[in-house]
Design an enzyme around this catalytic site. Structure first.
Site, PDB file in Angstrom:
ATOM      1  N   LYS A   1     -18.186   0.612  -9.656  1.00  0.00           N
ATOM      2  CA  LYS A   1     -16.986   1.229 -10.243  1.00  0.00           C
ATOM      3  C   LYS A   1     -16.178   0.291 -11.137  1.00  0.00           C
ATOM      4  CE  LYS A   1     -15.976   4.704  -6.692  1.00  0.00           C
ATOM      5  NZ  LYS A   1     -14.912   5.236  -5.839  1.00  0.00           N
TER       6      LYS A   1
ATOM      7  N   ASP B   1     -10.283  10.128  -9.070  1.00  0.00           N
ATOM      8  CA  ASP B   1      -9.705  10.060  -7.723  1.00  0.00           C
ATOM      9  C   ASP B   1      -8.225  10.456  -7.727  1.00  0.00           C
ATOM     10  OD1 ASP B   1     -11.959   9.339  -6.323  1.00  0.00           O
ATOM     11  OD2 ASP B   1     -11.537   7.188  -6.349  1.00  0.00           O
TER      12      ASP B   1
HETATM   13  N1  LIG Z   1     -12.152  12.601  -0.873  1.00  0.00           N
HETATM   14  C1  LIG Z   1     -12.518  11.898  -1.920  1.00  0.00           C
HETATM   15  O1  LIG Z   1     -12.730  12.426  -3.032  1.00  0.00           O
HETATM   16  C2  LIG Z   1     -12.662  10.402  -1.775  1.00  0.00           C
HETATM   17  C3  LIG Z   1     -12.753   9.600  -2.926  1.00  0.00           C
HETATM   18  C4  LIG Z   1     -12.860   8.202  -2.752  1.00  0.00           C
HETATM   19  C5  LIG Z   1     -12.920   7.653  -1.465  1.00  0.00           C
HETATM   20  N2  LIG Z   1     -12.843   8.494  -0.386  1.00  0.00           N
HETATM   21  C6  LIG Z   1     -12.894   7.920   0.979  1.00  0.00           C
HETATM   22  O2  LIG Z   1     -11.849   6.976   1.103  1.00  0.00           O
HETATM   23  C7  LIG Z   1     -12.200   6.002   2.098  1.00  0.00           C
HETATM   24  C8  LIG Z   1     -11.952   4.601   1.544  1.00  0.00           C
HETATM   25  O3  LIG Z   1     -12.776   4.379   0.417  1.00  0.00           O
HETATM   26  P1  LIG Z   1     -12.537   3.131  -0.571  1.00  0.00           P
HETATM   27  O4  LIG Z   1     -13.490   3.291  -1.693  1.00  0.00           O
HETATM   28  O5  LIG Z   1     -11.086   2.978  -0.876  1.00  0.00           O
HETATM   29  O6  LIG Z   1     -12.983   1.912   0.367  1.00  0.00           O
HETATM   30  P2  LIG Z   1     -12.507   0.378   0.245  1.00  0.00           P
HETATM   31  O7  LIG Z   1     -12.148   0.022  -1.153  1.00  0.00           O
HETATM   32  O8  LIG Z   1     -13.565  -0.393   0.938  1.00  0.00           O
HETATM   33  O9  LIG Z   1     -11.153   0.308   1.118  1.00  0.00           O
HETATM   34  C9  LIG Z   1     -11.211   0.495   2.506  1.00  0.00           C
HETATM   35  C10 LIG Z   1      -9.799   0.603   3.074  1.00  0.00           C
HETATM   36  O10 LIG Z   1      -9.951   0.867   4.482  1.00  0.00           O
HETATM   37  C11 LIG Z   1      -9.321  -0.188   5.237  1.00  0.00           C
HETATM   38  N3  LIG Z   1     -10.115  -0.438   6.437  1.00  0.00           N
HETATM   39  C12 LIG Z   1     -11.461  -0.519   6.531  1.00  0.00           C
HETATM   40  N4  LIG Z   1     -11.822  -0.767   7.805  1.00  0.00           N
HETATM   41  C13 LIG Z   1     -10.666  -0.849   8.531  1.00  0.00           C
HETATM   42  C14 LIG Z   1     -10.377  -1.096   9.895  1.00  0.00           C
HETATM   43  N5  LIG Z   1     -11.353  -1.310  10.788  1.00  0.00           N
HETATM   44  N6  LIG Z   1      -9.078  -1.112  10.281  1.00  0.00           N
HETATM   45  C15 LIG Z   1      -8.092  -0.886   9.387  1.00  0.00           C
HETATM   46  N7  LIG Z   1      -8.297  -0.651   8.061  1.00  0.00           N
HETATM   47  C16 LIG Z   1      -9.582  -0.644   7.653  1.00  0.00           C
HETATM   48  C17 LIG Z   1      -9.310  -1.371   4.290  1.00  0.00           C
HETATM   49  O11 LIG Z   1      -8.297  -2.277   4.721  1.00  0.00           O
HETATM   50  P3  LIG Z   1      -8.355  -3.836   4.298  1.00  0.00           P
HETATM   51  O12 LIG Z   1      -7.793  -3.911   2.901  1.00  0.00           O
HETATM   52  O13 LIG Z   1      -7.508  -4.502   5.314  1.00  0.00           O
HETATM   53  O14 LIG Z   1      -9.811  -4.249   4.352  1.00  0.00           O
HETATM   54  C18 LIG Z   1      -8.975  -0.671   2.968  1.00  0.00           C
HETATM   55  O15 LIG Z   1      -7.607  -0.341   2.911  1.00  0.00           O
HETATM   56  C19 LIG Z   1     -13.669   6.281   2.437  1.00  0.00           C
HETATM   57  O16 LIG Z   1     -13.710   7.059   3.608  1.00  0.00           O
HETATM   58  C20 LIG Z   1     -14.142   7.123   1.261  1.00  0.00           C
HETATM   59  O17 LIG Z   1     -15.205   7.967   1.604  1.00  0.00           O
HETATM   60  C21 LIG Z   1     -12.696   9.832  -0.514  1.00  0.00           C
END
Ligand SMILES: NC(=O)c1ccc[n+]([C@@H]2O[C@H](COP(=O)([O-])OP(=O)(O)OC[C@H]3O[C@@H](n4cnc5c(N)ncnc54)[C@H](OP(=O)(O)O)[C@@H]3O)[C@@H](O)[C@H]2O)c1
Length: 262
Positions: free
Chosen positions: A72, A109
């Site tokens: 991305k 998004d």
């Molecule tokens: N519905 C949709 O269209 C859509 C679109 C995009 C993403 N999503 C979903 O959004 C979610 C996040 O995606 P992303 O791309 O943003 O991922 P990302 O960039 O890897 O970010 C992950 C986030 O989750 C937190 N996290 C991960 N493990 C954790 C834990 N054990 N305890 C507390 N916080 C934790 C991270 O905190 P830290 O910063 O502390 O690591 C960070 O804030 C996923 O489930 C994805 O499928 C949905």
């Protein structure tokens, strides 16, 4: 779906590719609206991204492609142009290919998140919002929430420095919203948004304590799978309205459709 020489072709570039669901969602969307567009996942290693993007420029029946983990951000310098919101978010998740091979990147998004909320009859304008998470999707949703006129946005993230950096960036871009980072009790917000990955796996901790949640609060969990997370179950049991990540994903499909028709 019948794919012929007249079909428009799209891809979703990813590595690994086995988790990709967007291609199936896009195919279902275009079938539903009777548009002759077919989408396939493409397994593309990071070191091959520039070659694949160069090849797609030469493919006359390709109208665009989705971009997901880990491409991305890396895709940005390979494109001819990105939209202002993709620049502000710092990531691209969809690229439109013009007939001459020109590639324009956007990020669906942020508008998808807001459109998913409004599809349920809610808006953030003038509201107090608590967002959990500050990752890639969280950056898009936080900017979208402030841009849509929230009165106050709290960003709570496990990595507090990352949460503060996001809060500072959103505050600088949208001074009319009061943006704060740190943990906050869930009982004073109009909307609570989970953008963390917590809730995807069985046994995951619940990202925020909802034991004092008023029934007037809306809880929006952007996780797509499972469609109903533990957080949503708890919120629902407390009488709150819940919205799942499918609303955001579905809204993005319509935005992709409009983007490639431009
Ligand atoms: N519905 C949709 O269209 C859509 C679109 C995009 C993403 N999503 C979903 O959004 C979610 C996040 O995606 P992303 O791309 O943003 O991922 P990302 O960039 O890897 O970010 C992950 C986030 O989750 C937190 N996290 C991960 N493990 C954790 C834990 N054990 N305890 C507390 N916080 C934790 C991270 O905190 P830290 O910063 O502390 O690591 C960070 O804030 C996923 O489930 C994805 O499928 C949905």
């Amino acid at each position: 779906m019948e794919i012929t020489g007249k079909s428009k072709i799209m891809f979703v570039l990813a590595d690994p590719v086995d988790h990709v669901r967007a291609s199936a969602v896009l195919n279902a969307y275009f079938t539903e609206i009777s548009e002759d567009v077919a989408t396939s996942p493409l397994a593309v290693r990071p070191q091959d991204l520039s070659h694949v993007v160069g090849a797609i420029r030469l493919m006359g029946n390709v109208v665009g492609f989705g971009v997901t983990i880990p491409h991305k951000v890396a895709i940005i310098p390979l494109l001819d142009e990105i939209t202002d919101r993709a620049r502000m978010i710092g990531a691209v998740n969809f690229v439109r290919r013009s007939d001459d091979g020109r590639l324009v990147g956007d990020n669906m998004d942020a508008p998808g998140f807001i459109a998913g909320l409004s599809a349920h009859g809610y808006s953030v304008a003038g509201k107090r919002v608590l967002q959990i998470g500050a990752g890639g999707a969280g950056r898009a949703t936080a900017l979208a929430i402030a841009e849509a006129g929230a009165a106050e946005l709290w960003i709570s993230n496990r990595d507090a420095a990352r949460g503060k950096a996001l809060a500072d960036a959103v505050q600088a871009a949208f001074p009319q919203t009061h943006v704060v980072s740190g943990s906050a009790a869930a009982d004073t917000f109009d909307l609570i948004v989970n953008t963390t990955a917590l809730g995807m796996k069985p046994g995951d901790a619940v990202p925020v304590d909802l034991s004092q949640l008023p029934s007037s609060t809306v809880v929006y969990d952007i996780i797509v799978n499972p469609p109903v997370t533990r957080l949503m179950e708890i919120a629902h049991a407390r009488g709150a309205v819940t919205i799942g990540g499918k609303a955001m994903l579905d809204a993005q499909m319509a935005l992709v459709g409009a983007f490639i028709r431009r």
